[in-house]
Motif scaffolding. Structure first.
Motif, PDB file in Angstrom:
ATOM      1  N   VAL A 169       0.846  -1.200   0.000  1.00 49.24           N
ATOM      2  CA  VAL A 169       0.000   0.000   0.000  1.00 49.24           C
ATOM      3  C   VAL A 169       0.878   1.245   0.000  1.00 49.24           C
ATOM      4  O   VAL A 169       0.625   2.220  -0.729  1.00 49.24           O
ATOM      5  CB  VAL A 169      -0.952  -0.008   1.214  1.00 49.24           C
ATOM      6  N   GLN A 170       1.949   1.247   0.812  1.00 51.25           N
ATOM      7  CA  GLN A 170       2.872   2.385   0.847  1.00 51.25           C
ATOM      8  C   GLN A 170       3.523   2.606  -0.516  1.00 51.25           C
ATOM      9  O   GLN A 170       3.837   3.740  -0.886  1.00 51.25           O
ATOM     10  CB  GLN A 170       3.946   2.161   1.905  1.00 51.25           C
ATOM     11  N   ALA A 171       3.730   1.507  -1.245  1.00 53.97           N
ATOM     12  CA  ALA A 171       4.370   1.599  -2.561  1.00 53.97           C
ATOM     13  C   ALA A 171       3.369   1.944  -3.659  1.00 53.97           C
ATOM     14  O   ALA A 171       3.754   2.052  -4.830  1.00 53.97           O
ATOM     15  CB  ALA A 171       5.061   0.276  -2.884  1.00 53.97           C
ATOM     16  N   GLY A 172       2.093   2.111  -3.293  1.00 56.01           N
ATOM     17  CA  GLY A 172       1.083   2.416  -4.295  1.00 56.01           C
ATOM     18  C   GLY A 172       0.702   1.224  -5.130  1.00 56.01           C
ATOM     19  O   GLY A 172       0.247   1.358  -6.269  1.00 56.01           O
ATOM     20  N   LEU A 173       0.872   0.029  -4.566  1.00 55.18           N
ATOM     21  CA  LEU A 173       0.641  -1.224  -5.291  1.00 55.18           C
ATOM     22  C   LEU A 173      -0.527  -1.963  -4.662  1.00 55.18           C
ATOM     23  O   LEU A 173      -0.589  -2.111  -3.437  1.00 55.18           O
ATOM     24  CB  LEU A 173       1.914  -2.081  -5.237  1.00 55.18           C
ATOM     25  N   ASP A 174      -1.444  -2.436  -5.448  1.00 58.02           N
ATOM     26  CA  ASP A 174      -2.579  -3.209  -4.952  1.00 58.02           C
ATOM     27  C   ASP A 174      -2.067  -4.543  -4.413  1.00 58.02           C
ATOM     28  O   ASP A 174      -1.493  -5.345  -5.157  1.00 58.02           O
ATOM     29  CB  ASP A 174      -3.586  -3.443  -6.082  1.00 58.02           C
ATOM     30  N   PRO A 203       9.074 -13.153  -3.006  1.00 60.07           N
ATOM     31  CA  PRO A 203       9.483 -14.214  -2.075  1.00 60.07           C
ATOM     32  C   PRO A 203       9.067 -13.906  -0.637  1.00 60.07           C
ATOM     33  O   PRO A 203       9.140 -12.752  -0.191  1.00 60.07           O
ATOM     34  CB  PRO A 203      11.005 -14.240  -2.220  1.00 60.07           C
ATOM     35  N   PHE A 204       8.650 -14.920   0.084  1.00 65.32           N
ATOM     36  CA  PHE A 204       8.287 -14.744   1.491  1.00 65.32           C
ATOM     37  C   PHE A 204       9.473 -14.222   2.293  1.00 65.32           C
ATOM     38  O   PHE A 204       9.296 -13.497   3.279  1.00 65.32           O
ATOM     39  CB  PHE A 204       7.805 -16.072   2.070  1.00 65.32           C
ATOM     40  N   ARG A 205      10.671 -14.534   1.867  1.00 65.46           N
ATOM     41  CA  ARG A 205      11.884 -14.088   2.571  1.00 65.46           C
ATOM     42  C   ARG A 205      11.939 -12.568   2.689  1.00 65.46           C
ATOM     43  O   ARG A 205      12.564 -12.036   3.614  1.00 65.46           O
ATOM     44  CB  ARG A 205      13.123 -14.610   1.838  1.00 65.46           C
ATOM     45  N   TRP A 206      11.280 -11.860   1.791  1.00 68.08           N
ATOM     46  CA  TRP A 206      11.326 -10.400   1.841  1.00 68.08           C
ATOM     47  C   TRP A 206      10.658  -9.846   3.094  1.00 68.08           C
ATOM     48  O   TRP A 206      10.813  -8.657   3.397  1.00 68.08           O
ATOM     49  CB  TRP A 206      10.682  -9.812   0.591  1.00 68.08           C
ATOM     50  N   THR A 207       9.921 -10.671   3.818  1.00 70.49           N
ATOM     51  CA  THR A 207       9.354 -10.191   5.085  1.00 70.49           C
ATOM     52  C   THR A 207      10.449  -9.884   6.092  1.00 70.49           C
ATOM     53  O   THR A 207      10.191  -9.232   7.110  1.00 70.49           O
ATOM     54  CB  THR A 207       8.394 -11.239   5.684  1.00 70.49           C
ATOM     55  N   GLN A 208      11.672 -10.360   5.862  1.00 67.52           N
ATOM     56  CA  GLN A 208      12.790 -10.071   6.745  1.00 67.52           C
ATOM     57  C   GLN A 208      13.341  -8.653   6.524  1.00 67.52           C
ATOM     58  O   GLN A 208      14.124  -8.160   7.337  1.00 67.52           O
ATOM     59  CB  GLN A 208      13.907 -11.098   6.542  1.00 67.52           C
ATOM     60  N   LEU A 209      12.955  -8.008   5.429  1.00 66.95           N
ATOM     61  CA  LEU A 209      13.407  -6.642   5.174  1.00 66.95           C
ATOM     62  C   LEU A 209      12.692  -5.680   6.114  1.00 66.95           C
ATOM     63  O   LEU A 209      11.514  -5.879   6.445  1.00 66.95           O
ATOM     64  CB  LEU A 209      13.098  -6.245   3.730  1.00 66.95           C
ATOM     65  N   PRO A 210      13.359  -4.615   6.540  1.00 62.77           N
ATOM     66  CA  PRO A 210      12.637  -3.561   7.267  1.00 62.77           C
ATOM     67  C   PRO A 210      11.511  -3.027   6.374  1.00 62.77           C
ATOM     68  O   PRO A 210      11.663  -2.948   5.155  1.00 62.77           O
ATOM     69  CB  PRO A 210      13.714  -2.493   7.506  1.00 62.77           C
ATOM     70  N   GLU A 211      10.407  -2.662   6.987  1.00 64.20           N
ATOM     71  CA  GLU A 211       9.233  -2.276   6.190  1.00 64.20           C
ATOM     72  C   GLU A 211       9.510  -1.138   5.211  1.00 64.20           C
ATOM     73  O   GLU A 211       9.047  -1.191   4.059  1.00 64.20           O
ATOM     74  CB  GLU A 211       8.060  -1.931   7.104  1.00 64.20           C
ATOM     75  N   PRO A 212      10.284  -0.090   5.586  1.00 63.90           N
ATOM     76  CA  PRO A 212      10.580   0.962   4.598  1.00 63.90           C
ATOM     77  C   PRO A 212      11.358   0.430   3.391  1.00 63.90           C
ATOM     78  O   PRO A 212      11.104   0.832   2.260  1.00 63.90           O
ATOM     79  CB  PRO A 212      11.405   1.978   5.390  1.00 63.90           C
ATOM     80  N   ALA A 213      12.316  -0.489   3.645  1.00 64.58           N
ATOM     81  CA  ALA A 213      13.085  -1.069   2.541  1.00 64.58           C
ATOM     82  C   ALA A 213      12.199  -1.951   1.674  1.00 64.58           C
ATOM     83  O   ALA A 213      12.310  -1.956   0.440  1.00 64.58           O
ATOM     84  CB  ALA A 213      14.263  -1.868   3.093  1.00 64.58           C
ATOM     85  N   LEU A 214      11.314  -2.726   2.305  1.00 63.74           N
ATOM     86  CA  LEU A 214      10.389  -3.567   1.556  1.00 63.74           C
ATOM     87  C   LEU A 214       9.478  -2.709   0.677  1.00 63.74           C
ATOM     88  O   LEU A 214       9.253  -3.014  -0.503  1.00 63.74           O
ATOM     89  CB  LEU A 214       9.556  -4.410   2.523  1.00 63.74           C
ATOM     90  N   ALA A 215       8.961  -1.623   1.240  1.00 62.21           N
ATOM     91  CA  ALA A 215       8.112  -0.726   0.462  1.00 62.21           C
ATOM     92  C   ALA A 215       8.888  -0.132  -0.715  1.00 62.21           C
ATOM     93  O   ALA A 215       8.348   0.013  -1.828  1.00 62.21           O
ATOM     94  CB  ALA A 215       7.575   0.387   1.360  1.00 62.21           C
ATOM     95  N   ALA A 216      10.170   0.188  -0.503  1.00 59.13           N
ATOM     96  CA  ALA A 216      10.988   0.745  -1.583  1.00 59.13           C
ATOM     97  C   ALA A 216      11.189  -0.271  -2.705  1.00 59.13           C
ATOM     98  O   ALA A 216      11.119   0.068  -3.892  1.00 59.13           O
ATOM     99  CB  ALA A 216      12.342   1.204  -1.027  1.00 59.13           C
ATOM    100  N   MET A 217      11.440  -1.534  -2.335  1.00 60.92           N
ATOM    101  CA  MET A 217      11.638  -2.569  -3.350  1.00 60.92           C
ATOM    102  C   MET A 217      10.347  -2.837  -4.119  1.00 60.92           C
ATOM    103  O   MET A 217      10.363  -3.066  -5.338  1.00 60.92           O
ATOM    104  CB  MET A 217      12.139  -3.856  -2.699  1.00 60.92           C
ATOM    105  N   LEU A 218       9.214  -2.805  -3.438  1.00 61.92           N
ATOM    106  CA  LEU A 218       7.936  -2.984  -4.121  1.00 61.92           C
ATOM    107  C   LEU A 218       7.618  -1.778  -5.010  1.00 61.92           C
ATOM    108  O   LEU A 218       7.020  -1.932  -6.087  1.00 61.92           O
ATOM    109  CB  LEU A 218       6.821  -3.205  -3.100  1.00 61.92           C
ATOM    110  N   LEU A 219       8.031  -0.596  -4.576  1.00 62.03           N
ATOM    111  CA  LEU A 219       7.844   0.594  -5.400  1.00 62.03           C
ATOM    112  C   LEU A 219       8.631   0.466  -6.704  1.00 62.03           C
ATOM    113  O   LEU A 219       8.132   0.829  -7.781  1.00 62.03           O
ATOM    114  CB  LEU A 219       8.288   1.841  -4.635  1.00 62.03           C
ATOM    115  N   ARG A 220       9.851  -0.025  -6.619  1.00 64.40           N
ATOM    116  CA  ARG A 220      10.656  -0.246  -7.841  1.00 64.40           C
ATOM    117  C   ARG A 220       9.912  -1.152  -8.809  1.00 64.40           C
ATOM    118  O   ARG A 220       9.881  -0.924 -10.021  1.00 64.40           O
ATOM    119  CB  ARG A 220      12.006  -0.876  -7.507  1.00 64.40           C
ATOM    120  N   ARG A 221       9.311  -2.244  -8.259  1.00 66.68           N
ATOM    121  CA  ARG A 221       8.574  -3.170  -9.116  1.00 66.68           C
ATOM    122  C   ARG A 221       7.355  -2.480  -9.743  1.00 66.68           C
ATOM    123  O   ARG A 221       7.031  -2.713 -10.908  1.00 66.68           O
ATOM    124  CB  ARG A 221       8.139  -4.397  -8.303  1.00 66.68           C
TER     125      ARG A 221
END
Length: 392
Positions: A169-174, A203-221
């Motif tokens: 949601v933070q990344a603007g992704l449904d 990957p489920f492993r991405w849950t290990q990323l800090p939430e801001p970093a995870l949101a940034a990676m999803l934003l890139r996608r």
């Protein structure tokens, strides 16, 4: 769920993990290229197989199938090293063998289905129909990439974790577009499935990323999809492979109407795929830098840096590369180069940026019978990475 702990396997003395895998990939790819060149130079397919379409389709496909199976067995030594020895996470040999057998069985079936389709098209309608079938095969592989990674590696779909849904949601992704897969290989990064970025595999492993970093990676996608960079990468790869297919048909004079023609085209397309391995990483790196900059313009450098560092540590864990090594072998730039260009780089994805052009070309080359798609250093011996190669 996949455990976060890894039993690290030390590389051979004097080599980093990344460099040891690179040398393995060079050896495997080089062996495949030399074999393909020998098949063409000595005209081995035309000497050992029927060149005429007078041979029945079942008889021709039987011989082609035996040679495809032999190629898998012959390449097993590289897969064994790349899947059991030179890995970040040590797995039991029996578990690896089961996964490898499943992966090569799927590839063998895909190759046989494509060989049958090309052979029937060549006998019924000629060269134009053969090219059309080859393009259609690539479109199907691109459209079904997410499903194929599950079939190849047997990866289960798991419910989207709450934190990942928030980051989306933070990344603007449904969040409904996410498909979370539990993969034991930490190099698995997922990616868009579909020609027009329909489903985002994560990957489920991405849950290990800090939430801001995870949101940034999803934003890139998300930016890869909305900017058209993903679609350009897929269509560019199809165009590259189709050009090579046409060149192979013209230069070899072969037709997939016969068993000899199929094997001749497989050898020629292996050489073309090798040319792509050398040339396509450069435009692919440009797209990575552009998406990094575009995402940084929205979320800032700190979460981007955290995400880049974590994903690289799960993959090659190679902060710095020489310019020569990166230019030839790496479609994803090293993390120090990416981090250095986060700020000050033009924060827009241009119409010529084609994301993962090199990676898509390798995956779609399953339709051309070339082993290079699973011989490169990043995924050799690791079936979970054959359809969705490691990336950014």
């Amino acid at each position: 769920m996949t455990s976060s702990t890894a039993t690290l396997t030390p590389p051979p003395s004097g080599l980093t993990y990344a460099r040891a895998r690179l040398y393995l990939g060079i050896t495997g790819v080089g062996s495949a290229v030399l074999l393909a060149a020998a098949l063409l130079y000595f005209r081995i397919p035309s000497r050992g197989l029927a060149m005429s379409d007078a041979q029945s389709v079942p008889a021709a496909l039987f011989r082609v199938g035996l040679l495809f199976a032999f190629a898998h067995v012959a390449f097993m030594v590289y897969d064994l090293i790349g899947g059991v020895s030179l890995v970040r996470r040590q797995a039991w040999g029996s578990r690896w063998l089961t996964r490898w057998l499943r992966g090569v069985a799927v590839q063998w079936v895909v190759w046989m289905l494509v060989a049958a389709a090309l052979m029937l098209a060549a006998r019924a309608a000629g060269t134009t129909a053969v090219i059309a079938v080859f393009v259609m095969v690539q479109l199907l592989l691109a459209a079904g990439r997410g499903r194929m990674v599950r079939v190849i590696a047997g990866l289960p779909i798991v419910p989207t974790p709450e934190g990942m849904a928030r980051a989306a949601v933070q990344a603007g992704l449904d969040a409904a577009r996410l498909q979370v897969l539990d993969c034991p290989d930490e190099g698995f990064v997922g990616g868009w499935s579909g020609i027009t970025a329909q489903t985002l595999v994560v990957p489920f492993r991405w849950t290990q990323l800090p939430e801001p970093a995870l949101a940034a990676m999803l934003l890139r996608r998300r930016l890869a999809a909305t900017s058209g960079a993903h679609t350009r990468g897929v269509l560019g790869a199809i165009g590259w492979n189709t050009l090579g297919f046409v060149v192979s048909l013209v230069l070899t004079g072969a037709s997939p109407a016969s068993a000899a023609g199929v094997i001749t085209l497989a050898a020629a397309m292996t050489l073309w795929a090798f040319l792509g391995v050398l040339l396509l990483p450069t435009p692919s790196r440009a797209a990575v830098f552009a998406l990094d900059a575009a995402a940084t313009a929205s979320v800032g450098a700190a979460p981007m840096r955290a995400g880049i560092e974590a994903l690289d540590a799960w993959q090659d864990d190679e902060p710095v590369r020489s310019a020569g090594v990166e230019t030839v072998f790496h479609p994803v730039p090293g993390r120090r180069a990416r981090i250095a260009r986060l700020v000050g780089n033009a924060g827009a994805v241009k119409p010529w940026h084609a994301h993962h052009l090199a990676r898509h070309a390798l995956w779609l080359s399953w339709g051309a019978f070339t082993p290079l798609s699973r011989a490169v250093h990043c995924n050799v011996g690791r079936p979970a990475l054959w359809a969705m190669l490691p990336g950014d």
